[in-house]
Design an enzyme around this catalytic site. Structure first.
Site, PDB file in Angstrom:
ATOM      1  N   GLY A  42      -3.163  -0.274   1.116  1.00 35.06           N
ATOM      2  CA  GLY A  42      -1.485  -0.105   1.400  1.00 35.06           C
ATOM      3  C   GLY A  42      -1.071  -0.742  -0.468  1.00 35.06           C
ATOM      4  CB  THR A  43      -2.572  -1.569  -3.432  1.00 31.68           C
ATOM      5  OG1 THR A  43      -3.222  -2.592  -3.273  1.00 31.68           O
ATOM      6  CG2 THR A  43      -3.036  -0.533  -5.172  1.00 31.68           C
ATOM      7  CG  ASN A  57       2.146 -11.334   0.208  1.00 32.90           C
ATOM      8  OD1 ASN A  57       2.875 -10.777  -0.118  1.00 32.90           O
ATOM      9  ND2 ASN A  57       0.450 -11.568  -1.017  1.00 32.90           N
ATOM     10  CD  GLN A 117       0.426  -9.877   4.450  1.00 27.51           C
ATOM     11  OE1 GLN A 117       0.401 -10.479   5.981  1.00 27.51           O
ATOM     12  NE2 GLN A 117      -0.889  -9.790   4.177  1.00 27.51           N
ATOM     13  CB  SER A 175      -2.534  -2.279   4.798  1.00 20.98           C
ATOM     14  OG  SER A 175      -4.416  -2.466   4.513  1.00 20.98           O
ATOM     15  CB  ALA A 176      -6.799  -0.057   7.977  1.00 23.23           C
ATOM     16  CG  HIS A 177      -7.167  -4.722   5.048  1.00 24.08           C
ATOM     17  ND1 HIS A 177      -7.483  -6.766   4.435  1.00 24.08           N
ATOM     18  CD2 HIS A 177      -7.094  -4.169   3.758  1.00 24.08           C
ATOM     19  CE1 HIS A 177      -6.380  -6.431   3.022  1.00 24.08           C
ATOM     20  NE2 HIS A 177      -6.808  -4.959   3.287  1.00 24.08           N
ATOM     21  CB  THR A 192     -13.134  15.237   1.560  1.00 28.71           C
ATOM     22  OG1 THR A 192     -12.532  16.035   0.588  1.00 28.71           O
ATOM     23  CG2 THR A 192     -13.604  14.768   2.627  1.00 28.71           C
ATOM     24  CB  CYS A 239      -4.586  -9.972  -4.771  1.00 28.17           C
ATOM     25  SG  CYS A 239      -4.155  -9.624  -3.689  1.00 28.17           S
TER      26      CYS A 239
HETATM   27  N1  PLP Z   1       1.113  -5.780   0.117  1.00 26.45           N
HETATM   28  C1  PLP Z   1       1.213  -6.723   0.887  1.00 26.45           C
HETATM   29  C2  PLP Z   1       2.465  -7.217   0.916  1.00 26.45           C
HETATM   30  C3  PLP Z   1      -0.074  -8.073   0.888  1.00 26.45           C
HETATM   31  O1  PLP Z   1       0.000  -8.667   1.659  1.00 26.45           O
HETATM   32  C4  PLP Z   1      -0.940  -6.703   0.861  1.00 26.45           C
HETATM   33  C5  PLP Z   1      -2.580  -7.037   1.247  1.00 26.45           C
HETATM   34  O2  PLP Z   1      -2.698  -8.777   0.550  1.00 26.45           O
HETATM   35  C6  PLP Z   1      -1.382  -4.930  -0.093  1.00 26.45           C
HETATM   36  C7  PLP Z   1       0.376  -4.997  -0.450  1.00 26.45           C
HETATM   37  C8  PLP Z   1      -2.265  -4.141  -0.250  1.00 26.45           C
HETATM   38  O3  PLP Z   1      -2.913  -4.148   1.009  1.00 26.45           O
HETATM   39  P1  PLP Z   1      -4.168  -3.580   0.767  1.00 26.45           P
HETATM   40  O4  PLP Z   1      -5.068  -4.346   0.675  1.00 26.45           O
HETATM   41  O5  PLP Z   1      -4.895  -2.739   1.578  1.00 26.45           O
HETATM   42  O6  PLP Z   1      -4.576  -2.288  -0.711  1.00 26.45           O
END
Ligand code: PLP
Length: 390
Positions: free
Chosen positions: A70-71, A150, A178, A198-200, A236, A324
């Site tokens: 996601g970042t 989030n 989210q 984001s997958a996780h 890759t 984070c």
């Molecule tokens: N955007 C939001 C709203 C999130 O909650 C998060 C992760 O906490 C991210 C972006 C970042 O995603 P990633 O952990 O896959 O880099």
């Protein structure tokens, strides 16, 4: 017994996702860009995952760019669109409650001479689309507003903002990290040009995500290398990760309704029990307009960090603010943006439920949390205020 209530931080990999990924680490290890059959096998797996991600959000497969999460998707959308725009346009609009992946990308733009408007939100944690309309100028390149927050789970009026962006002919990016898998949505209905996921957060692996880029969107790459991902994101392909994201997206599409209905019942039961049994406890953000799995509560004078640690010792995993920013001393920027004092923000905790959450875990947590809050309040120098207010 360990009770995990921090699914907004991350989710476990679903067993079906793990099974789908496993062959691509060793047996089917080909490089998806190789022309031999091992490469073609990997390419087919990447294509099928791309199809599943696109299907989850109503996009075309060619509009999906795989990223490291996601970042990176947020960075690529924001920095990439601005880099590709006509140099005379120098303005971006976002909100004060975005994830740091968006906020810090915007700060980077400010260093480059781009003006960024950070729109405030109400005490309900929701931005007023009319504020965004008023902030647009002839210089505006991009609007970036998250779908679900989030920390407090509030859902932003993305469709309305999409209309406003469309009328003004301004690009619109949405961080849907989210909301993916929690809310049903389609990119065309939302009116977005770019969307991050984001997958996780959806029972897939860490370190893989995607950016939806509407086909006519001008976006420059931010990493330079080969011709992967249609020249938008070289490197890759992380084939096992991409396969995992694809499977997680397929499961999210088929299970979404079932997951959120079940989780909403447990979240409401948990939240009501804590609000009723713990004095001077307050719910943060809109109660009605939020995703089904999240509750963010302020337990006055209990201390969020201390509470998270004490709850962890009792087997309950939750978080203060975003994962984070844990360890950072600053209070959550989201909670202060909705009007909490630093002290209140520091005494707030996010609980987020997920697909594996069981009703028995919620019963246990309902018994544990009030005891721990009471114990911490008894030790707090701020406790007299708390007692007085009862
Ligand atoms: N955007 C939001 C709203 C999130 O909650 C998060 C992760 O906490 C991210 C972006 C970042 O995603 P990633 O952990 O896959 O880099």
């Amino acid at each position: 017994m360990s009770i995990y209530l921090d699914y907004n931080a991350t989710t476990p990999v679903d067993a079906r996702v793990l099974k789908a990924m496993q062959p691509y680490f060793a047996d089917a290890f080909g490089n998806a860009s190789s022309i031999h059959s091992a490469g073609q096998h990997a390419r087919a797996a990447v294509d099928s995952a791309r199809y599943n991600v696109a299907a989850l959000i109503g996009a075309k497969p060619a509009e999906i760019v795989f990223t490291s999460g996601g970042t990176e998707a947020d960075n690529l959308a924001i920095l990439g669109v601005v880099a590709a725009s006509a140099k005379q346009r120098k303005h971006v609009i976002t909100t004060t409650i975005e994830h740091h992946a968006v906020l810090n990308s915007c700060q980077e733009l400010e260093k480059q001479g781009i003006e960024v408007s950070y729109m405030p939100v109400g005490s309900d944690g929701i931005v007023d689309p009319e504020d965004i309309r008023r902030a647009i100028t002839a210089d505006t390149i991009l609007i970036s507003v998250m779908h679900a927050n989030n920390e407090i789970g509030t859902i932003q009026p993305i469709e309305q903002i999409g209309e406003i962006a469309g009328e003004a002919d301004v690009y619109f990016h949405c961080d849907a990290v989210q909301s993916t898998g929690k809310l049903p949505f389609e990119v065309n209905r939302l009116g977005v040009d770019l969307l991050s996921l984001s997958a996780h957060k959806i029972y897939g692996p860490k370190g893989i995500g995607a950016l939806y880029v509407r086909s006519d969107t001008l976006m420059a790459p931010r990493v330079f290398g080969g011709h992967h991902e249609r020249d938008r994101r070289p490197g890759t392909e992380n084939v096992p990760g991409i396969v995992g994201l694809g499977k997680a997206a397929e499961l999210a599409r088929t299970q979404l309704g079932e997951d959120s209905a079940r989780v909403a019942v447990m979240r409401d039961r948990f939240e009501n029990a804590l609000l009723e049994s713990i004095p001077i406890t307050r719910l943060n953000g809109s109660r009605a307009c939020r995703v089904a799995n999240t509750t963010n509560l302020t337990f006055a004078a209990a201390g969020g960090e201390a509470l998270v640690i004490a709850l962890d010792l009792q087997g309950v995993a939750c978080s203060t603010g975003a994962a984070c920013s844990s360890g950072a001393i600053e209070p959550s920027h989201v909670l202060t943006a909705i009007g909490l004092s630093s002290e209140e923000a520091r005494s707030s905790v996010r609980f987020s439920l997920g697909r594996p959450t069981a009703a028995a875990e919620i019963d246990e947590a309902i018994a544990i949390v009030p005891r721990v809050v009471e114990r911490l309040r008894a030790l707090s120098p701020l406790a007299p205020t708390a007692v007085d207010a009862r």
